[in-house]
Design an enzyme around this catalytic site. Structure first.
Site, short mmCIF file in Angstrom:
data_model
loop_
_atom_site.label_atom_id
_atom_site.label_comp_id
_atom_site.label_asym_id
_atom_site.label_seq_id
_atom_site.Cartn_x
_atom_site.Cartn_y
_atom_site.Cartn_z
N ASN A 16 0.83 -1.21 0.00
CA ASN A 16 0.00 0.00 0.00
C ASN A 16 0.86 1.26 0.00
O ASN A 16 0.50 2.26 -0.61
CB ASN A 16 -0.95 0.00 1.20
CG ASN A 16 -2.29 -0.62 0.86
OD1 ASN A 16 -2.92 -0.24 -0.12
ND2 ASN A 16 -2.72 -1.59 1.65
N MET A 91 1.72 -2.67 11.96
CA MET A 91 1.12 -3.63 12.89
C MET A 91 1.44 -3.29 14.34
O MET A 91 1.89 -4.12 15.12
CB MET A 91 1.59 -5.05 12.54
CG MET A 91 1.33 -5.45 11.10
SD MET A 91 -0.43 -5.30 10.64
CE MET A 91 -1.12 -6.65 11.61
N ARG A 92 1.21 -2.05 14.68
CA ARG A 92 1.40 -1.59 16.05
C ARG A 92 0.20 -0.77 16.47
O ARG A 92 -0.29 0.07 15.71
CB ARG A 92 2.65 -0.71 16.16
CG ARG A 92 3.96 -1.46 16.05
CD ARG A 92 4.36 -2.03 17.39
NE ARG A 92 4.70 -0.97 18.34
CZ ARG A 92 4.81 -1.18 19.65
NH1 ARG A 92 4.58 -2.37 20.16
NH2 ARG A 92 5.14 -0.19 20.46
N LEU A 94 -1.04 2.26 18.39
CA LEU A 94 -0.39 3.52 18.74
C LEU A 94 -0.91 4.05 20.08
O LEU A 94 -2.07 3.83 20.44
CB LEU A 94 -0.63 4.55 17.65
CG LEU A 94 -0.06 4.17 16.28
CD1 LEU A 94 -0.62 5.07 15.20
CD2 LEU A 94 1.46 4.24 16.29
N ASN A 108 -5.61 5.52 7.96
CA ASN A 108 -5.29 4.09 7.91
C ASN A 108 -6.18 3.42 6.87
O ASN A 108 -7.27 3.91 6.55
CB ASN A 108 -5.53 3.46 9.29
CG ASN A 108 -5.15 1.99 9.31
OD1 ASN A 108 -4.08 1.60 8.85
ND2 ASN A 108 -6.01 1.15 9.87
N HIS A 110 -7.98 -0.39 6.17
CA HIS A 110 -8.32 -1.63 6.87
C HIS A 110 -9.03 -2.57 5.89
O HIS A 110 -9.91 -2.13 5.13
CB HIS A 110 -9.24 -1.33 8.05
CG HIS A 110 -9.60 -2.54 8.85
ND1 HIS A 110 -8.70 -3.17 9.68
CD2 HIS A 110 -10.75 -3.25 8.94
CE1 HIS A 110 -9.28 -4.20 10.25
NE2 HIS A 110 -10.53 -4.27 9.81
N ASP A 146 -9.52 0.79 14.74
CA ASP A 146 -10.31 0.72 13.50
C ASP A 146 -11.68 1.38 13.65
O ASP A 146 -12.70 0.86 13.18
CB ASP A 146 -10.49 -0.75 13.07
CG ASP A 146 -9.18 -1.45 12.82
OD1 ASP A 146 -8.23 -0.78 12.37
OD2 ASP A 146 -9.09 -2.67 13.08
#
Length: 312
Positions: A16, A91-92, A94, A108, A110, A146
């Site tokens: 991406n 993959m963290r 925040l 982001n 998803h 998310d």
């Protein structure tokens, strides 16, 4: 055209990130990638970014407090002059403090049609549920996982015999197209007359008995069956500016505001000394301050029966 500077966070292959980067090479793209960061020095996307001439930074997160790692990454983002952050397979989770500092400026992507299937294993969950479509969502990042405001979605049909892997492969095509479009819209939002007008409208119409009409091609806000307290001027008489027009005390205040900050304030044509124009199109707006200006202007024209409603 001045392009918005974007930093991209990755943890893996960076497909991406690559899609955002290659989209940015179009002449009319309003953003540029200035830095790619990762919590994994071995992330393959770092090598791709470097090969394309993009600065990179990697810092393993193991052994570091979450907030400390976020702060170290943020230091690099700011040093690169980035105004926006795009998470692309990062993959963290925040820290809330970091997210709060970038509220409205971190985005982001998803791999599901949010609010469905937050978290991991989204394609498997969609297939198991018997959904007709999977898909992807671009959203602003908030402290909740998310869960930020949605900027765009693309449904992807689930076909007979699909597995999580086959569906993921098709969703990835959609991600690569959707993310670049949404990011381009987002970075130009702060100077979009329609978006700026809507921000003013939501605050003006929250005031007691406010109404809206069109006046001389401008959105105009007043007290119902009463006086007007605000206008949104968009390229009025070809001046090329988007501004909020509100009432002030008179010529002395008008002159003082313009003298103190001539880039932000100006005398609106044909409105006289009792009004000031406040630029909205310079890329950063303190909307709490704009709400206060609207409230003050409303109070200047409100009848006594309404003026007591709000405390100033």
């Amino acid at each position: 055209m001045t392009r918005a500077k974007v930093a991209v966070f990755i943890s893996g292959s960076g497909t991406n990130m690559a899609a955002l980067l290659y989209a940015s090479r179009a002449e009319d793209c309003p953003y540029e990638i200035v830095l790619v960061l990762s919590n994994d020095p071995a992330a393959k996307g770092l090598a791709l970014a470097a090969a394309e001439g993009i600065a990179t930074f990697a810092l393993p997160h193991k052994g570091m407090a979450r907030a400390d790692h976020d702060a170290a990454m943020e230091e690099q983002v700011r040093a690169a002059g980035a105004q926006w952050i795009a998470l692309a397979g990062y993959m963290r989770i925040l820290s809330p403090e970091f997210v709060g500092r970038w509220e409205g400026r971190m985005v982001n992507i998803h791999p599901s049609l949010l609010p469905l299937y937050k978290g991991l294993h989204t394609h498997e969950r969609a297939i198991t549920a018997g959904d007709a479509h999977g898909g992807c969502t671009v959203h602003l990042v908030t402290a909740a996982l998310d869960d930020g405001p949605i900027l765009g979605q693309t449904p992807v049909a689930i076909v007979p015999g699909d597995t999580a892997d086959t569906l993921a492969a098709r969703v990835l095509f959609a991600e690569h197209q959707l993310y670049a479009r949404c990011l381009a819209r987002l970075v130009t939002r702060d100077t979009s007359p329609d978006w700026l007008t809507e921000q003013v409208r939501s605050r003006a119409m929250a005031l007691p008995e406010a109404d809206e009409v069109a006046s001389h091609g401008m959105a105009c806000f007043g007290i119902a069956k009463g006086k007007k307290f605000a206008y949104v001027s968009v390229d009025h008489h070809g001046d090329g500016r988007t501004a909020l027009l509100v009432k002030i005390s008179g010529v002395d205040e008008q002159a003082q505001l313009i003298e103190n900050d001539p880039e932000r304030f100006y005398r609106p044509a044909y409105f006289g000394d009792g009004w000031i124009a406040i630029r909205l199109d310079q890329g950063t707006v303190d909307w709490d301050d704009i709400a206060a200006w609207l409230q003050r202007s409303w109070a200047a024209v409100a009848p006594r029966r309404l003026a007591a409603i709000l405390e100033f």
